[in-house]
Design an enzyme around this catalytic site. Structure first.
Site, short mmCIF file in Angstrom:
data_model
loop_
_atom_site.label_atom_id
_atom_site.label_comp_id
_atom_site.label_asym_id
_atom_site.label_seq_id
_atom_site.Cartn_x
_atom_site.Cartn_y
_atom_site.Cartn_z
N LYS A 12 10.66 -8.42 7.41
CA LYS A 12 10.11 -7.77 8.60
C LYS A 12 9.50 -6.41 8.26
CE LYS A 12 12.32 -10.08 12.37
NZ LYS A 12 13.45 -10.79 11.81
N ARG A 45 2.07 -5.53 -15.59
CA ARG A 45 1.77 -4.10 -15.74
C ARG A 45 2.47 -3.49 -16.93
NH1 ARG A 45 3.07 -3.07 -9.54
NH2 ARG A 45 4.32 -4.89 -10.05
N HIS A 71 -4.72 -4.96 -8.20
CA HIS A 71 -4.98 -6.35 -7.78
C HIS A 71 -6.47 -6.70 -7.96
CE1 HIS A 71 -1.45 -5.54 -4.83
NE2 HIS A 71 -0.97 -6.26 -5.82
N SER A 102 1.88 -1.50 -4.61
CA SER A 102 1.66 -1.35 -3.17
C SER A 102 2.69 -0.38 -2.58
CB SER A 102 1.75 -2.71 -2.46
OG SER A 102 0.76 -3.57 -2.95
P1 ADP Z 1 4.62 -9.66 -5.32
O1 ADP Z 1 3.83 -10.91 -5.57
O2 ADP Z 1 5.74 -9.51 -6.29
O3 ADP Z 1 4.97 -9.43 -3.89
P2 ADP Z 1 2.30 -7.93 -5.30
O4 ADP Z 1 1.72 -8.57 -4.10
O5 ADP Z 1 2.38 -6.44 -5.27
O6 ADP Z 1 3.71 -8.43 -5.72
O7 ADP Z 1 1.48 -8.35 -6.57
C1 ADP Z 1 0.94 -9.61 -6.79
C2 ADP Z 1 0.65 -9.75 -8.27
O8 ADP Z 1 -0.14 -8.67 -8.73
C3 ADP Z 1 1.90 -9.75 -9.17
O9 ADP Z 1 1.66 -10.62 -10.25
C4 ADP Z 1 1.97 -8.34 -9.66
O10 ADP Z 1 2.63 -8.26 -10.92
C5 ADP Z 1 0.51 -8.02 -9.80
N1 ADP Z 1 0.27 -6.58 -9.74
C6 ADP Z 1 0.77 -5.70 -8.86
N2 ADP Z 1 0.35 -4.45 -9.13
C7 ADP Z 1 -0.43 -4.55 -10.23
C8 ADP Z 1 -1.13 -3.61 -11.03
N3 ADP Z 1 -1.12 -2.31 -10.78
N4 ADP Z 1 -1.81 -4.08 -12.09
C9 ADP Z 1 -1.82 -5.39 -12.36
N5 ADP Z 1 -1.17 -6.33 -11.68
C10 ADP Z 1 -0.48 -5.92 -10.62
#
Ligand code: ADP
Length: 170
Positions: A45, A94, A21, A132
């Site tokens: 939850k 990714r 992120h 995550s």
């Molecule tokens: P979501 O929005 O699906 O709940 P996350 O909060 O984990 O997922 O991720 C937010 C954004 O960051 C999404 O666009 C996800 O694809 C991207 N993301 C998550 N992990 C990575 C990573 N390792 N590298 C690049 N982008 C990522």
């Protein structure tokens, strides 16, 4: 309401923020002068961290970066965009496994709000396997996530799982 206002929105759960992120945010601010990170309020939850904690971790990480603003939102992303007068959505891509879901979301968001444009950014190769969910699993099982999450996040993760495995005795 045009792209020219230079504002992009990076939405996600960020439960918790990891270096994938962080990498995407650092790339986004190279392209867009202003970035709002939108932390999605808990609908499930089973989130490990509360919305407030997730916002706090994100703010701590980008405290020195004036182009980044962190806010929470609930409900439809397109309503959050309209509220901010933004049209650009940043998402991380990714691997091929992200493609189908992200493609559907991008098209649905554009259907709901025709001005919405999704911009996909790819992280450094070494972060492409990071999620995550995986980070939480590794910490829960006693593994080391140094370098995969900001230090302050690692500390919170360890504290959270220590509490879970050693509940206070009465
Ligand atoms: P979501 O929005 O699906 O709940 P996350 O909060 O984990 O997922 O991720 C937010 C954004 O960051 C999404 O666009 C996800 O694809 C991207 N993301 C998550 N992990 C990575 C990573 N390792 N590298 C690049 N982008 C990522």
């Amino acid at each position: 309401m045009t792209l020219a206002n230079g504002l992009a929105v990076y939405p996600g759960s960020f439960d918790p923020i990891h270096m994938g992120h962080v990498d995407i945010i650092e790339r986004a601010v190279q392209i867009f002068p202003r970035l709002v990170v939108g932390v999605l309020e808990n609908i499930e939850k089973n989130a490990l961290f509360s919305t407030e904690e997730r916002v706090e971790m994100m703010r701590e990480q980008f405290a020195g970066e004036p182009a980044v603003e962190v806010r929470s939102f609930s409900g439809l992303l397109v309503n959050f965009l309209k509220e901010l007068d933004a049209t650009v959505i940043i998402r991380g891509m990714r691997a091929v496994s992200d493609f189908e879901y992200e493609f559907q979301m991008a098209l649905m968001n554009r259907r709901l709000y025709p001005h919405a444009e999704t911009v996909f950014l790819t992280p450094k190769e070494e972060y492409t396997y990071l999620s995550s969910r995986l980070v939480k699993e590794v910490v829960a099982l006693g593994g080391d996530v140094t370098g995969l999450v900001p230090e302050a996040v690692a500390a919170r993760l360890h504290a959270r799982y220590r509490k879970a495995t050693h509940p206070p005795t009465r």
